[in-house]
Motif scaffolding. Structure first.
Motif, PDB file in Angstrom:
ATOM      1  N   SER A  31      14.593 -26.502  19.734  1.00  0.00           N
ATOM      2  CA  SER A  31      15.804 -25.696  19.938  1.00  0.00           C
ATOM      3  C   SER A  31      16.221 -25.670  21.399  1.00  0.00           C
ATOM      4  CB  SER A  31      15.569 -24.272  19.441  1.00  0.00           C
ATOM      5  OG  SER A  31      15.274 -24.276  18.070  1.00  0.00           O
ATOM      6  N   ILE A  32      15.248 -25.597  22.303  1.00  0.00           N
ATOM      7  CA  ILE A  32      15.577 -25.593  23.736  1.00  0.00           C
ATOM      8  C   ILE A  32      16.262 -26.891  24.131  1.00  0.00           C
ATOM      9  CG2 ILE A  32      14.545 -25.743  26.049  1.00  0.00           C
ATOM     10  CD1 ILE A  32      12.537 -23.609  25.109  1.00  0.00           C
ATOM     11  N   HIS A  33      15.743 -28.011  23.685  1.00  0.00           N
ATOM     12  CA  HIS A  33      16.371 -29.299  24.015  1.00  0.00           C
ATOM     13  C   HIS A  33      17.796 -29.377  23.472  1.00  0.00           C
ATOM     14  CE1 HIS A  33      12.875 -31.013  25.854  1.00  0.00           C
ATOM     15  NE2 HIS A  33      12.140 -30.813  24.770  1.00  0.00           N
ATOM     16  N   MET A  34      17.966 -28.941  22.241  1.00  0.00           N
ATOM     17  CA  MET A  34      19.297 -29.003  21.631  1.00  0.00           C
ATOM     18  C   MET A  34      20.275 -28.057  22.333  1.00  0.00           C
ATOM     19  SD  MET A  34      20.831 -30.747  19.377  1.00  0.00           S
ATOM     20  CE  MET A  34      19.767 -31.328  18.106  1.00  0.00           C
ATOM     21  N   LEU A  35      19.840 -26.841  22.630  1.00  0.00           N
ATOM     22  CA  LEU A  35      20.732 -25.885  23.282  1.00  0.00           C
ATOM     23  C   LEU A  35      21.077 -26.296  24.707  1.00  0.00           C
ATOM     24  CD1 LEU A  35      19.423 -22.438  22.041  1.00  0.00           C
ATOM     25  CD2 LEU A  35      21.671 -23.435  21.655  1.00  0.00           C
ATOM     26  N   ASN A  36      20.109 -26.830  25.437  1.00  0.00           N
ATOM     27  CA  ASN A  36      20.413 -27.289  26.800  1.00  0.00           C
ATOM     28  C   ASN A  36      21.470 -28.388  26.792  1.00  0.00           C
ATOM     29  OD1 ASN A  36      18.856 -25.559  28.302  1.00  0.00           O
ATOM     30  ND2 ASN A  36      17.074 -26.909  28.307  1.00  0.00           N
ATOM     31  N   ARG A  37      21.362 -29.303  25.862  1.00  0.00           N
ATOM     32  CA  ARG A  37      22.354 -30.377  25.783  1.00  0.00           C
ATOM     33  C   ARG A  37      23.718 -29.816  25.379  1.00  0.00           C
ATOM     34  NH1 ARG A  37      23.273 -34.838  28.325  1.00  0.00           N
ATOM     35  NH2 ARG A  37      24.218 -36.415  27.030  1.00  0.00           N
ATOM     36  N   TYR A  38      23.706 -28.855  24.460  1.00  0.00           N
ATOM     37  CA  TYR A  38      24.959 -28.219  24.038  1.00  0.00           C
ATOM     38  C   TYR A  38      25.642 -27.554  25.233  1.00  0.00           C
ATOM     39  CZ  TYR A  38      28.107 -24.808  21.982  1.00  0.00           C
ATOM     40  OH  TYR A  38      29.201 -24.049  21.682  1.00  0.00           O
ATOM     41  N   TYR A  39      24.863 -26.811  26.038  1.00  0.00           N
ATOM     42  CA  TYR A  39      25.449 -26.133  27.196  1.00  0.00           C
ATOM     43  C   TYR A  39      25.954 -27.129  28.236  1.00  0.00           C
ATOM     44  CZ  TYR A  39      23.609 -21.779  25.316  1.00  0.00           C
ATOM     45  OH  TYR A  39      23.343 -20.698  24.520  1.00  0.00           O
ATOM     46  N   GLU A  40      25.281 -28.270  28.389  1.00  0.00           N
ATOM     47  CA  GLU A  40      25.777 -29.306  29.299  1.00  0.00           C
ATOM     48  C   GLU A  40      27.117 -29.843  28.822  1.00  0.00           C
ATOM     49  OE1 GLU A  40      23.040 -32.494  29.991  1.00  0.00           O
ATOM     50  OE2 GLU A  40      21.427 -31.115  30.552  1.00  0.00           O
ATOM     51  N   GLU A  41      27.220 -30.078  27.529  1.00  0.00           N
ATOM     52  CA  GLU A  41      28.485 -30.587  26.975  1.00  0.00           C
ATOM     53  C   GLU A  41      29.592 -29.538  27.088  1.00  0.00           C
ATOM     54  OE1 GLU A  41      29.003 -33.665  26.177  1.00  0.00           O
ATOM     55  OE2 GLU A  41      26.914 -34.280  26.314  1.00  0.00           O
ATOM     56  N   ARG A  42      29.256 -28.283  26.891  1.00  0.00           N
ATOM     57  CA  ARG A  42      30.266 -27.220  27.032  1.00  0.00           C
ATOM     58  C   ARG A  42      30.727 -27.117  28.478  1.00  0.00           C
ATOM     59  NH1 ARG A  42      33.485 -25.045  23.594  1.00  0.00           N
ATOM     60  NH2 ARG A  42      33.296 -22.969  24.433  1.00  0.00           N
ATOM     61  N   GLY A  43      29.824 -27.417  29.418  1.00  0.00           N
ATOM     62  CA  GLY A  43      30.182 -27.391  30.832  1.00  0.00           C
ATOM     63  C   GLY A  43      31.206 -28.452  31.200  1.00  0.00           C
ATOM     64  N   LYS A  44      31.352 -29.454  30.366  1.00  0.00           N
ATOM     65  CA  LYS A  44      32.358 -30.490  30.572  1.00  0.00           C
ATOM     66  C   LYS A  44      33.703 -30.089  29.966  1.00  0.00           C
ATOM     67  CE  LYS A  44      28.860 -34.096  30.364  1.00  0.00           C
ATOM     68  NZ  LYS A  44      28.341 -35.234  29.599  1.00  0.00           N
ATOM     69  N   GLU A  45      33.809 -28.826  29.601  1.00  0.00           N
ATOM     70  CA  GLU A  45      35.023 -28.226  29.031  1.00  0.00           C
ATOM     71  C   GLU A  45      35.438 -28.878  27.713  1.00  0.00           C
ATOM     72  OE1 GLU A  45      38.068 -27.874  31.984  1.00  0.00           O
ATOM     73  OE2 GLU A  45      36.728 -26.889  33.391  1.00  0.00           O
ATOM     74  N   LEU A  46      34.451 -29.212  26.890  1.00  0.00           N
ATOM     75  CA  LEU A  46      34.723 -29.718  25.551  1.00  0.00           C
ATOM     76  C   LEU A  46      34.756 -28.549  24.582  1.00  0.00           C
ATOM     77  CD1 LEU A  46      32.291 -32.757  25.536  1.00  0.00           C
ATOM     78  CD2 LEU A  46      34.758 -32.830  25.819  1.00  0.00           C
ATOM     79  N   SER A  47      35.336 -28.772  23.428  1.00  0.00           N
ATOM     80  CA  SER A  47      35.344 -27.723  22.412  1.00  0.00           C
ATOM     81  C   SER A  47      33.931 -27.536  21.861  1.00  0.00           C
ATOM     82  CB  SER A  47      36.291 -28.102  21.270  1.00  0.00           C
ATOM     83  OG  SER A  47      35.773 -29.210  20.557  1.00  0.00           O
ATOM     84  N   ALA A  48      33.722 -26.421  21.196  1.00  0.00           N
ATOM     85  CA  ALA A  48      32.400 -26.131  20.630  1.00  0.00           C
ATOM     86  C   ALA A  48      32.015 -27.186  19.599  1.00  0.00           C
ATOM     87  CB  ALA A  48      32.392 -24.739  20.001  1.00  0.00           C
ATOM     88  N   GLU A  49      32.956 -27.586  18.774  1.00  0.00           N
ATOM     89  CA  GLU A  49      32.676 -28.584  17.745  1.00  0.00           C
ATOM     90  C   GLU A  49      32.292 -29.930  18.352  1.00  0.00           C
ATOM     91  OE1 GLU A  49      35.626 -26.825  17.794  1.00  0.00           O
ATOM     92  OE2 GLU A  49      35.090 -25.371  16.247  1.00  0.00           O
ATOM     93  N   GLU A  50      33.054 -30.362  19.348  1.00  0.00           N
ATOM     94  CA  GLU A  50      32.767 -31.641  19.999  1.00  0.00           C
ATOM     95  C   GLU A  50      31.432 -31.583  20.738  1.00  0.00           C
ATOM     96  OE1 GLU A  50      33.134 -35.555  20.973  1.00  0.00           O
ATOM     97  OE2 GLU A  50      34.374 -34.423  19.572  1.00  0.00           O
ATOM     98  N   SER A  51      31.127 -30.443  21.338  1.00  0.00           N
ATOM     99  CA  SER A  51      29.854 -30.283  22.035  1.00  0.00           C
ATOM    100  C   SER A  51      28.681 -30.373  21.063  1.00  0.00           C
ATOM    101  CB  SER A  51      29.809 -28.943  22.763  1.00  0.00           C
ATOM    102  OG  SER A  51      30.788 -28.889  23.762  1.00  0.00           O
ATOM    103  N   ILE A  52      28.817 -29.790  19.892  1.00  0.00           N
ATOM    104  CA  ILE A  52      27.760 -29.848  18.884  1.00  0.00           C
ATOM    105  C   ILE A  52      27.549 -31.290  18.427  1.00  0.00           C
ATOM    106  CG2 ILE A  52      27.163 -29.199  16.514  1.00  0.00           C
ATOM    107  CD1 ILE A  52      28.530 -26.502  17.086  1.00  0.00           C
ATOM    108  N   VAL A  53      28.642 -31.986  18.138  1.00  0.00           N
ATOM    109  CA  VAL A  53      28.535 -33.370  17.669  1.00  0.00           C
ATOM    110  C   VAL A  53      27.867 -34.245  18.726  1.00  0.00           C
ATOM    111  CG1 VAL A  53      29.877 -35.409  17.051  1.00  0.00           C
ATOM    112  CG2 VAL A  53      30.467 -33.189  16.078  1.00  0.00           C
ATOM    113  N   ARG A  54      28.273 -34.115  19.970  1.00  0.00           N
ATOM    114  CA  ARG A  54      27.672 -34.918  21.032  1.00  0.00           C
ATOM    115  C   ARG A  54      26.198 -34.566  21.240  1.00  0.00           C
ATOM    116  NH1 ARG A  54      31.617 -36.156  26.081  1.00  0.00           N
ATOM    117  NH2 ARG A  54      33.300 -37.114  24.901  1.00  0.00           N
ATOM    118  N   SER A  55      25.869 -33.287  21.126  1.00  0.00           N
ATOM    119  CA  SER A  55      24.475 -32.869  21.301  1.00  0.00           C
ATOM    120  C   SER A  55      23.586 -33.462  20.229  1.00  0.00           C
ATOM    121  CB  SER A  55      24.374 -31.339  21.266  1.00  0.00           C
ATOM    122  OG  SER A  55      25.109 -30.767  22.307  1.00  0.00           O
TER     123      SER A  55
END
Length: 104
Positions: A31-55
């Motif tokens: 979960s930590i690995h997945m959430l850290n990647r999600y937060y990195e993607e969100r930091g790139k100003e992507l939508s929540a859905e796109e951040s989840i898919v990329r993570s």
């Protein structure tokens, strides 16, 4: 997994007490690995859905490989002639699989 053991009719032994910290610690790591990647993607100003898919695409593969090797490692206890060791390995492998599904 302890409840699943009860439903499956697998007797609870002292060795099975170790299942809780093992499954919990592996689940936290995934979960930590997945959430850290999600937060990195969100930091790139992507939508929540796109951040989840990329993570899931980027870190999910690595987590899947780690989960597969861990499941195989625990499932190797299944060839033991000692029933508590065999049950421990099979239940731990099933728990890792379920925690992987939950983390991704």
């Amino acid at each position: 997994m302890v409840g699943t053991m009860g439903l499956a009719g697998i007797p609870f032994m002292m060795v099975n007490v170790a299942l809780v910290p093992i499954i919990l610690s592996v689940g936290i790591d995934y979960s930590i690995h997945m959430l850290n990647r999600y937060y990195e993607e969100r930091g790139k100003e992507l939508s929540a859905e796109e951040s989840i898919v990329r993570s899931v695409r980027r870190v999910g593969v690595a987590i899947a490989l780690a989960a597969i090797t861990t499941i195989i490692g625990f499932a190797s206890f299944g060839i033991s002639r000692i029933p508590p060791v065999r049950n421990f390995g099979l239940i731990a492998g099933a728990g890792i699989f379920l925690i992987f599904i939950g983390a991704t």
